[in-house]
Design an enzyme around this catalytic site. Structure first.
Site, PDB file in Angstrom:
ATOM      1  CB  THR A   1      -7.723   1.970   0.660  1.00  0.00           C
ATOM      2  OG1 THR A   1      -7.885   1.918   2.079  1.00  0.00           O
ATOM      3  CG2 THR A   1      -6.267   2.148   0.302  1.00  0.00           C
TER       4      THR A   1
ATOM      5  CB  CYS B   1      -2.614   1.962   7.114  1.00  0.00           C
ATOM      6  SG  CYS B   1      -3.497   1.818   8.681  1.00  0.00           S
TER       7      CYS B   1
ATOM      8  CG  HIS C   1      -6.371   0.257   4.778  1.00  0.00           C
ATOM      9  ND1 HIS C   1      -6.991   1.436   4.429  1.00  0.00           N
ATOM     10  CD2 HIS C   1      -5.616   0.552   5.858  1.00  0.00           C
ATOM     11  CE1 HIS C   1      -6.611   2.402   5.269  1.00  0.00           C
ATOM     12  NE2 HIS C   1      -5.789   1.879   6.159  1.00  0.00           N
TER      13      HIS C   1
END
Lengths: 159, 205
Positions: free
Chosen positions: A22, A28, A45
């Site tokens: 990711t 995040c 994520h």
């Protein structure tokens, strides 16, 4: 097996040898959960701490409170054992430190929520690379449970 | 939820027109900052994009970019960002400082922050002038990082769960060099509905 990219709000799991990546983790948090002996691993994520507007049902991967149970379910479906699951997390940075702790520092809240929901699901947190002021790329090697984290202009680090 | 804030083609036209007026304002402000160096700015396109399309536009989630963020309050609330690919950011700083830079030092960062501030507030001034609404920009925040990290941090901070984001593409040219940049316009909870109502003459109170 080709590398699998996990976009914001998505959840992916792999059984056997696989690479889950990711990129662009700012505030995040990337949540890697795996059963090392069975070589099953997954990555989420997470965008925000708590689900809202009824979106937890349709887009569980976006929120810490829904993403972690959803990831665990997906892992168990492909052969992981609940009791053997372990987690590693990365992300939750504040990219705009000058703007203070106010609106934009959801990173800290995300990290706190992810830790809380790992605990609620009785998943030990083995390693983390969180907060600070830099964005991250996170890679999970599902066969070994190794997680590599990298920020721009820095060497990759294994956690 | 999806598309609830998606502007109609007519609204997109309006945003482009406002973009052109804003670009005009920005160009004059930048020219004085540049000591007569010629810098021009155009707004070729306005588009309504999904998040992955938005990050693709600036070179993909992992691409290094310079991003300036400003929160908007007053009669309307919202968020604006100005994102530039790192190469463009370098070209812009070089052309303003008149020297080549490889890393952004404090001076380079100040320049980027100020350019982003000028571009965004010029746009906001155009909006305010046309609508008579009071619009208050916050201090600018600058981040130089992966596009996806910057962009998702802004969206998360704004708690934006909408699938569509309005993007105003901009382009600068300075002495023959092309410099790309994108203005991102993210409406707050009430959206930019109020703007559109006033601008389209459908505001009944």
């Amino acid at each position: 097996m080709a590398d699998i990219f996990v976009n914001m709000g998505e959840i992916e799991v792999v059984r056997g040898e696989g690479v889950l990546i990711t990129v662009g983790l700012g505030s995040c948090v990337g949540v890697a959960i795996f059963d090392q002996e069975r070589s099953v691993g997954g990555l989420a994520h997470v965008f925000l701490a708590a689900s809202r507007n009824g979106l937890g049902a349709t887009q569980p991967g976006k929120f810490a409170d829904t993403a972690i149970p959803a990831l665990v379910d997906a892992l168990i479906r492909v052969g992981a054992r609940r009791s053997a699951l372990e987690a590693k997390i990365a992300g939750g940075a504040n990219l705009f430190p000058r703007l203070g702790e106010s609106t934009l520092n959801v990173g800290k809240q995300n990290v706190a929520a992810v830790r809380e929901h790992l605990q609620l699901n009785a998943i030990p947190l083995r390693a983390e690379d969180v907060e600070g002021n830099k964005g991250r790329k996170m890679t999970l090697y599902t066969k070994t449970g190794i997680v590599v984290v990298q920020s721009i202009g820095e060497a990759p680090r294994e956690i | 939820m999806a598309g609830s804030n998606k502007p109609t083609p007519m609204e997109l036209d309006l945003l482009r027109e406002l973009g052109n007026i804003g670009a005009g304002n920005a160009t004059s402000a930048l020219s004085s900052m540049l000591n007569d160096r010629k810098l021009e700015m155009v707004v070729p396109e306005v588009a309504c994009l999904t998040l992955p399309e938005t990050t693709d536009l600036i070179g993909g989630s992992e691409a290094p970019v310079a991003g300036i963020y400003i929160a908007v309050s007053g009669d309307v609330d919202g968020h604006m960002a100005f994102l530039m690919p790192i190469e463009s950011a370098h070209q812009l700083v070089d052309s303003i400082l008149g020297q080549e830079t490889s890393e952004f030092d404090d001076m380079g960062c100040s320049v980027l922050e100020e350019v982003g501030n000028i571009v965004i507030t010029s746009y906001l001034n155009a909006l305010a002038e046309m609508t008579g609404l009071m619009i208050i920009p916050s201090v600018p925040g600058l981040a130089i990082d992966m596009a996806g990290a910057i962009w998702s941090s802004i969206l998360a901070g704004a708690a934006i769960l909408d699938e569509y984001i309005t993007v105003i593409k901009t382009a600068f040219s300075s002495e023959g060099k092309q410099i790309a940049g994108h203005i991102m316009l993210i409406p707050g909870e009430d959206g930019f509905e109020r703007f559109f109502k006033i601008l389209l003459g459908t505001d009944n109170g």
